[in-house]
Motif scaffolding. Structure first.
Motif, mmCIF file in Angstrom:
data_model
loop_
_atom_site.group_PDB
_atom_site.id
_atom_site.type_symbol
_atom_site.label_atom_id
_atom_site.label_comp_id
_atom_site.label_asym_id
_atom_site.label_seq_id
_atom_site.Cartn_x
_atom_site.Cartn_y
_atom_site.Cartn_z
ATOM 1 N N MET A 88 34.207 31.370 31.652
ATOM 2 C CA MET A 88 33.950 31.488 33.057
ATOM 3 C C MET A 88 33.205 30.887 33.279
ATOM 4 O O MET A 88 32.130 30.848 33.403
ATOM 5 C CB MET A 88 33.129 33.046 32.906
ATOM 6 C CG MET A 88 31.970 34.069 32.433
ATOM 7 S SD MET A 88 32.252 35.274 31.370
ATOM 8 C CE MET A 88 30.677 35.384 31.024
ATOM 9 N N LYS A 89 33.504 31.837 35.431
ATOM 10 C CA LYS A 89 32.591 31.590 36.386
ATOM 11 C C LYS A 89 33.307 32.540 37.203
ATOM 12 O O LYS A 89 31.743 33.020 38.289
ATOM 13 C CB LYS A 89 33.629 30.090 37.085
ATOM 14 C CG LYS A 89 33.496 28.723 35.957
ATOM 15 C CD LYS A 89 33.086 27.593 37.495
ATOM 16 C CE LYS A 89 34.092 26.428 36.364
ATOM 17 N NZ LYS A 89 35.880 26.028 36.599
ATOM 18 N N ASN A 90 34.626 32.838 37.411
ATOM 19 C CA ASN A 90 34.305 33.761 39.042
ATOM 20 C C ASN A 90 34.786 35.187 38.106
ATOM 21 O O ASN A 90 34.723 36.500 38.629
ATOM 22 C CB ASN A 90 35.624 33.353 39.145
ATOM 23 C CG ASN A 90 35.998 32.434 40.393
ATOM 24 O OD1 ASN A 90 34.995 32.271 40.820
ATOM 25 N ND2 ASN A 90 36.658 32.217 40.606
ATOM 26 N N LYS A 91 35.042 34.545 37.143
ATOM 27 C CA LYS A 91 34.660 36.563 36.087
ATOM 28 C C LYS A 91 35.826 37.168 35.901
ATOM 29 O O LYS A 91 36.039 38.525 35.487
ATOM 30 C CB LYS A 91 33.501 37.183 36.258
ATOM 31 C CG LYS A 91 32.149 36.694 35.827
ATOM 32 C CD LYS A 91 30.979 37.349 35.025
ATOM 33 C CE LYS A 91 29.762 36.557 35.151
ATOM 34 N NZ LYS A 91 28.498 37.904 34.771
ATOM 35 N N ILE A 137 50.333 33.979 39.815
ATOM 36 C CA ILE A 137 48.762 33.784 39.220
ATOM 37 C C ILE A 137 47.768 33.421 40.501
ATOM 38 O O ILE A 137 47.922 33.156 41.554
ATOM 39 C CB ILE A 137 48.500 31.578 38.656
ATOM 40 C CG1 ILE A 137 49.471 31.254 38.176
ATOM 41 C CG2 ILE A 137 46.573 31.499 38.770
ATOM 42 C CD1 ILE A 137 49.955 32.007 36.638
ATOM 43 N N SER A 138 46.124 34.541 40.351
ATOM 44 C CA SER A 138 46.044 34.843 41.425
ATOM 45 C C SER A 138 45.023 33.800 41.471
ATOM 46 O O SER A 138 44.484 33.278 40.588
ATOM 47 C CB SER A 138 44.699 35.851 40.263
ATOM 48 O OG SER A 138 44.956 36.727 39.449
ATOM 49 N N ASP A 139 44.912 33.804 42.502
ATOM 50 C CA ASP A 139 43.565 32.500 42.908
ATOM 51 C C ASP A 139 42.356 32.100 42.724
ATOM 52 O O ASP A 139 42.679 30.969 42.995
ATOM 53 C CB ASP A 139 43.634 32.898 44.945
ATOM 54 C CG ASP A 139 45.115 32.501 45.443
ATOM 55 O OD1 ASP A 139 45.859 31.649 44.947
ATOM 56 O OD2 ASP A 139 45.284 33.303 46.620
ATOM 57 N N ASP A 140 41.969 32.822 42.216
ATOM 58 C CA ASP A 140 40.558 33.233 41.828
ATOM 59 C C ASP A 140 40.145 33.541 40.113
ATOM 60 O O ASP A 140 39.354 33.528 39.612
ATOM 61 C CB ASP A 140 39.186 33.793 42.856
ATOM 62 C CG ASP A 140 40.104 35.394 42.724
ATOM 63 O OD1 ASP A 140 41.035 35.849 42.065
ATOM 64 O OD2 ASP A 140 39.353 36.601 43.021
ATOM 65 N N CYS A 141 41.443 32.638 39.181
ATOM 66 C CA CYS A 141 41.097 33.475 38.117
ATOM 67 C C CYS A 141 40.726 32.709 37.651
ATOM 68 O O CYS A 141 40.404 30.971 37.899
ATOM 69 C CB CYS A 141 42.412 34.050 37.054
ATOM 70 S SG CYS A 141 43.291 32.762 37.280
ATOM 71 N N ASP A 142 39.764 32.283 36.168
ATOM 72 C CA ASP A 142 38.711 30.955 35.611
ATOM 73 C C ASP A 142 40.432 30.469 34.973
ATOM 74 O O ASP A 142 40.079 29.230 34.264
ATOM 75 C CB ASP A 142 38.463 31.451 35.039
ATOM 76 C CG ASP A 142 36.869 32.355 35.717
ATOM 77 O OD1 ASP A 142 36.161 31.702 36.741
ATOM 78 O OD2 ASP A 142 35.567 32.684 35.290
ATOM 79 N N TYR A 143 41.247 31.270 34.223
ATOM 80 C CA TYR A 143 42.412 30.809 34.092
ATOM 81 C C TYR A 143 43.156 31.743 33.087
ATOM 82 O O TYR A 143 43.187 32.965 33.187
ATOM 83 C CB TYR A 143 41.177 29.821 32.224
ATOM 84 C CG TYR A 143 40.522 30.979 31.289
ATOM 85 C CD1 TYR A 143 41.105 31.950 30.910
ATOM 86 C CD2 TYR A 143 39.284 30.615 31.254
ATOM 87 C CE1 TYR A 143 40.883 33.236 29.949
ATOM 88 C CE2 TYR A 143 38.705 31.761 30.190
ATOM 89 C CZ TYR A 143 39.086 32.584 29.817
ATOM 90 O OH TYR A 143 38.200 33.618 29.179
#
Ligand SMILES: Cc1ncc(COP(=O)(O)O)c(C=O)c1O
Length: 360
Positions: A88-91, A137-143
Motif C-alpha cells: 500500500m501507498k495511497n491505501k 479502475i480508480s486513478d489512485d488505487c494501489d492495485y
C-alpha cells in the motif's frame, strides 16, 4: 487397496505415484537415514529440496527472472492482509467481488485502507465473472485485486482484466498449475498449496521484484522483503509441504509433460462433466458458460433432499466430498490436477444411474 475418488475442494487428492514415492522415502530420504520431516532446514539435503522445488516451479510456470518466489505459511488467508501491508501507498484498493474469498480479502483490506469494489457478481449469487474494463479502475488505487478461480461457485476468469497500468494481484489458490498462465500478466500471484501443489501448510507467492519494498514498520514475519532477502528461510519453512510440492512438480514435469499437457487433461475432464450436466434433466450447473472453472464444477438438482441423497449415495459408492460449500449448498466436484480422468468418467456414469432412478 481401493482408494476413493476424492472430489474435495482442498486439501484434496494428490497423484498416487507421488504419495507412493513419499512413502518409499519416508524413513530414509536418499540414503540420509532420516525422513525429510526430521531434517534441519539448513542442511545440504534440505537446501537442495527447496532449491529444486523453486527451479521446477519456475520452469513449469515459465516465471520471469524479475519475479521472486516465496514459500511461506499462514495460508492464502494471511495474504489478504500481507498484500496490502506490503504494497500500500495511497491505501486505496480496487477489488472485484466474486465470492467468499474476495469478501474475506475485502474485509482485511478495509482494516488498512479504503476499498473500492469496482465490480461484483453478488446479486446473481456469484454465478458469473464481471467484465472489467480499464475505465472502471480508480486513478489512485494501489492495485487491482481478483480471485482467479472461485472455488466455491465454480467460476474462473477466462480473460485477464485490464487494469490501466495498476498492478494486478490474483488469488490462484484453486487454479495454480492447472494450465499455463502468463505470469507477467500479473504482478503478484499467490496460492495456498493444498489443492494443486501438495499438502496444507505452504503458501506460494510469486511477486514482481520491484513490488518488494523495505517496510521497517512491519513485523518481520509479515514483510515480503524479509522473506525475500532470506530466500524463504527467515524462519523454519514448512519443510515437508515444500518437499511434497517438489515431488508434485517433478511429476508434472516428468510424467505429465508440463502444463500444456495438464491443461488438455483438465479440459477433457471438465468437458466430460459439463457435457453431461448440460444434457441432464436432473442436474444443472448454475454458472455462466463463459466463466466456468475447469477445477471446481458445481451442480444442483433444485431439491435439497435429493441433493443430500445424491451426496450420501455417491459416498457409499466411493465418490467422496461432493457436498457443495456450506454457504451455497448443492454439489461440487473439485477435479484438480490429481483427479484421474477415469474418476470423472465413473462419476458421470454414477450420476446417470442416479438420474434414471430419481428423475420424474
Ligand atoms: C480461492 C481461495 N482463496 C483462499 C482460500 C483460503 O485458503 P487458506 O485456507 O489456505 O487460508 C481458499 C481456500 O479454499 C480458496 O479456495
Amino acid at each position: 487397496m481401493n482408494r476413493v475418488y476424492n472430489f474435495s475442494a482442498g486439501p484434496s487428492c494428490i497423484f498416487e505415484a507421488v504419495l507412493q514415492k513419499a512413502a518409499d522415502q519416508m524413513l530414509n530420504y536418499q540414503n540420509s537415514k532420516m525422513s525429510v520431516m526430521e531434517m534441519s532446514h539448513r542442511s545440504k539435503d534440505y537446501e537442495s529440496i527447496i532449491n529444486e522445488c523453486e527451479v521446477r516451479l519456475r520452469r513449469l510456470m515459465n516465471i520471469p527472472e524479475n519475479y521472486k518466489v516465496l514459500f511461506l505459511q499462514g495460508g492464502a488467508s494471511l495474504q489478504f492482509s500481507m498484500i496490502p501491508m506490503n504494497l500500500m501507498k495511497n491505501k486505496k484498493f480496487d477489488i472485484i467481488n466474486t465470492g467468499q474469498w474476495t469478501k474475506k480479502a475485502i474485509e482485511e483490506h478495509k482494516k488498512l485502507g479504503e476499498v473500492n469494489v469496482i465490480a461484483s457478481s453478488q446479486e446473481d449469487t456469484f454465478s458469473y465473472i464481471p467484465k472489467v474494463t480499464k475505465e472502471m479502475i480508480s486513478d489512485d488505487c494501489d492495485y487491482v485485486y481478483i480471485c482467479q478461480n472461485n472455488t466455491i461457485y465454480g467460476t474462473a476468469y477466462n480473460y485477464v482484466p485490464e487494469t490501466n497500468g495498476k498492478p494486478l494481484i490474483a488469488d490462484f489458490s484453486s487454479c495454480i498449475l492447472s494450465k499455463p498462465y502468463n505470469v507477467s500478466d500479473y504482478d503478484l500471484i499467490f496460492a495456498g498449496a493444498q489443492k494443486n501443489m501438495g499438502p496444507a501448510g505452504l503458501t506460494v507467492i510469486i511477486i514482481k521484484e520491484d513490488l518488494i519494498k523495505e517496510k521497517p514498520e512491519l513485523p518481520s514475519m509479515l514483510s515480503y522483503k524479509v522473506h525475500a532477502d532470506n530466500d524463504s528461510m527467515y524462519n523454519t519453512p514448512p519443510t515437508y509441504s515444500i518437499y511434497m510440492c517438489g515431488l508434485i512438480l517433478e511429476y508434472l514435469e516428468e510424467n505429465i509433460g508440463g502444463l500444456e499437457n495438464m491443461q488438455k487433461i483438465n479440459e477433457e475432464k471438465a468437458r466430460i462433466l459439463y457435457d453431461y450436466l448440460d444434457n441432464s434433466k436432473l442436474f444443472k450447473n448454475p454458472v455462466n458458460k463463459e466463466d466456468r472453472s475447469i477445477m471446481n464444477i458445481t451442480f444442483v438438482t433444485g431439491n435439497k433432499e435429493l441433493d443430500d441423497l445424491f451426496v450420501l449415495e455417491a459416498t457409499k459408492n466411493g465418490f467422496v466430498n461432493l457436498k457443495g460449500h456450506r454457504s451455497v449448498g448443492g454439489m461440487r466436484a473439485s477435479i484438480y490436477n490429481a483427479m484421474p480422468i477415469e474418476g470423472v468418467k465413473k462419476l458421470v456414469t454414477f450420476m446417470k444411474e442416479f438420474e434414471v432412478k430419481h428423475h420424474v
